[in-house]
Design a protein around this motif. Sequence first.
Motif, short mmCIF file in Angstrom:
data_model
loop_
_atom_site.label_atom_id
_atom_site.label_comp_id
_atom_site.label_asym_id
_atom_site.label_seq_id
_atom_site.Cartn_x
_atom_site.Cartn_y
_atom_site.Cartn_z
N GLY A 1 47.15 46.26 48.80
CA GLY A 1 45.71 46.50 48.70
C GLY A 1 45.10 46.13 47.36
O GLY A 1 43.90 46.29 47.17
N SER B 1 43.35 44.13 44.42
CA SER B 1 42.27 43.15 44.49
C SER B 1 42.79 41.74 44.23
O SER B 1 43.59 41.51 43.33
CB SER B 1 41.20 43.49 43.45
N ARG C 1 39.37 39.16 48.42
CA ARG C 1 40.25 39.73 49.44
C ARG C 1 41.18 40.75 48.80
O ARG C 1 41.11 40.98 47.60
CB ARG C 1 41.06 38.62 50.14
N THR C 2 42.02 41.36 49.62
CA THR C 2 43.00 42.30 49.09
C THR C 2 44.41 41.81 49.38
O THR C 2 44.64 41.04 50.32
CB THR C 2 42.83 43.71 49.70
N HIS C 3 45.33 42.27 48.59
CA HIS C 3 46.74 41.90 48.69
C HIS C 3 47.33 42.51 49.96
O HIS C 3 47.26 43.72 50.17
CB HIS C 3 47.47 42.41 47.45
#
Length: 153
Positions: free
Chosen positions: A39, A41, A45-47
Amino acid sequence: MYYLLVIFILFMSKLLKFSAINQDGKIRDCDGFGCGHFGASRGTRTHKGLDFAFAVGGAVLAPFPCKVTRHGYPYADDLTYRLVECVGLGAYSDYRFKVMYVKELPTIGREFKEGEILCKADDISSKYGSSMTNHVHFELYIKNELVNPTFLI
């Protein structure tokens, strides 16, 4: 609120724990390219995974009993780096995972016990430089839904 807590506890009790894919369970800390937790940043998008810190050539371990189903590439435009996808066996049959930035890929169809050496960690410095901690990216899916693996290790 109590009802949601009960549902959450029941859901979590059905999930199976598994082993870290590296020897010490260390997750990549934050560096010049971001952080390794699920999750984190990534700009817009998010990881989608969890980055386990690895020395180049370090042994990537099977997190649970599994079978290799596919080899692939993390980047469509860069065939330098590889990934391995596996499905869980036995009690883990609803689980599937991908490990990225790996080398010495196992044969498709090969089965592994939990803790067996699956492959080796690649060197990501040629793409990202030395300011990114070398790591193997791990994604976990349960019944084809991406999940945060952090609390299952």
